[in-house]
Design an enzyme around this catalytic site. Structure first.
Site, PDB file in Angstrom:
ATOM      1  N   ASP A   1       0.863  -1.166   0.000  1.00 50.30           N
ATOM      2  CA  ASP A   1       0.000   0.000   0.000  1.00 50.30           C
ATOM      3  C   ASP A   1       0.916   1.238   0.000  1.00 50.30           C
ATOM      4  OD1 ASP A   1      -2.291   1.689   0.487  1.00 50.30           O
ATOM      5  OD2 ASP A   1      -1.741   1.697   2.602  1.00 50.30           O
TER       6      ASP A   1
ATOM      7  N   ASP B   1      -0.294   5.085   0.989  1.00 46.13           N
ATOM      8  CA  ASP B   1      -0.560   6.044   2.063  1.00 46.13           C
ATOM      9  C   ASP B   1      -0.482   5.362   3.431  1.00 46.13           C
ATOM     10  OD1 ASP B   1      -2.842   8.462   0.596  1.00 46.13           O
ATOM     11  OD2 ASP B   1      -1.161   7.382  -0.269  1.00 46.13           O
TER      12      ASP B   1
ATOM     13  N   SER C   1      -2.349   1.661  -4.821  1.00 46.29           N
ATOM     14  CA  SER C   1      -2.786   2.715  -3.921  1.00 46.29           C
ATOM     15  C   SER C   1      -4.209   3.172  -4.191  1.00 46.29           C
ATOM     16  CB  SER C   1      -1.835   3.917  -4.066  1.00 46.29           C
ATOM     17  OG  SER C   1      -2.296   5.010  -3.306  1.00 46.29           O
TER      18      SER C   1
END
Length: 295
Positions: A94, A96, A182
């Site tokens: 991932d 963030d 993302s």
């Protein structure tokens, strides 16, 4: 049927008592536990300590073993040996709050004066309380009217998680594949991914018309299903079995990806994600992943 694992301990400091406690917790379940030693790649590490041992355990006891290790009071994970194999592997992360320290949508929302509103929705989505696609559309709608040059300002404000570059370099040096997927935005991710030399990446696309954000995203939203789909697609492209894939994330949007990988790692994650993952990292250092994966 016997199954083979590695027990991997990591914490700011570790000593023989920690190793003994982990061994006892596993041996109660009938495991055969080898000696705990510091992996070669971690012996000069000063930010945290790592100890690992080979474990043979009835495969049906794996969940009980993970629960027993989780109760020890320090980070201890049971890693399938396939995820630490000598074969080529794929790391998918991932972005963030995993690859980077921030949530990009919140940085953008600062410029729209909507930070508090967007943060509340983001946190609910990360806990799995809201449908991700719906929550993304709602958050992006608050950005309508922002000038496009805000994107460059946010891009400059992004900070990588500690150890992120070391992790990527270690995987690449060992001949492995590194990807990110993302729920954020290509306008931020693409320059970063190119700089880091990532093999594959995918994110959402903010719609921009006449130099202004419209408050919409283009195309299919990158949700939990798409994240799992990209893991499978990229692994297939490189001929890497899912058992030799390592996935890292922190929110509910990552659960399917973590579940599909041979090793799913929760990085400073929400409780539900931490509970579902094979392993958890509670330190701020992303490069702990390499020690869980034996890279």
């Amino acid at each position: 049927m016997p199954a083979h694992f590695a027990a991997v301990l990591h914490a700011p400091t570790l000593d023989a008592r920690a190793a003994s406690a982990a061994a006892r917790a596993l041996e109660v379940l009938g495991a055969v536990v080898g000696p705990f030693t510091a992996p070669a790649a971690a012996r000069d590490e000063t930010r945290y300590a790592v100890l690992a041992a080979e474990v043979t355990l009835d495969g049906g006891q794996a969940t009980a073993a993970r629960n027993a290790l989780a109760a020890l009071g320090f980070s201890a994970s049971l890693v399938p040996v396939e995820a630490r194999s000598t074969g080529r592997r794929l790391l998918i992360m991932d972005v963030d709050s995993t690859l980077i320290q921030q949530e990009v949508i919140e940085l953008l929302a600062d410029y729209a004066g909507k930070r508090e509103e967007v943060t509340a929705v983001t946190e609910a989505a990360m806990r799995g309380e809201l449908d991700f696609a719906q929550s993304l559309h709602a958050r992006v709608a608050t950005l309508a009217g922002l000038p496009e040059d805000v994107i460059a300002k946010v891009r400059d404000a992004v900070v990588l998680s500690l150890g992120a570059e070391d992790l990527i370099e270690a995987f690449h040096a060992a001949g492995h594949v590194v990807c990110v997927v993302s729920g954020g935005f290509n306008q931020i991710l693409t320059p970063l991914a190119e700089r880091l030399g990532l093999d594959h990446w995918r994110a959402n696309e903010l719609e921009v018309v006449d130099g202004t954000l419209t408050g919409k995203v283009l195309g299919e939203v990158v949700d939990r299903g798409v994240k799992e789909q990209m893991l499978r697609e990229w692994a297939g492209k490189h001929g890497i079995p899912l058992e030799q894939c390592i996935a890292v994330g922190d929110g509910a949007n990552d659960l399917d990806m973590l579940g599909a990988a041979g090793l799913g790692i929760a990085f400073n994650a929400k409780p539900a994600v931490r509970a579902a993952a094979d392993a958890a990292i509670d330190l701020p250092y992303l490069d702990v992943v390499r020690h869980l994966a034996g890279v």
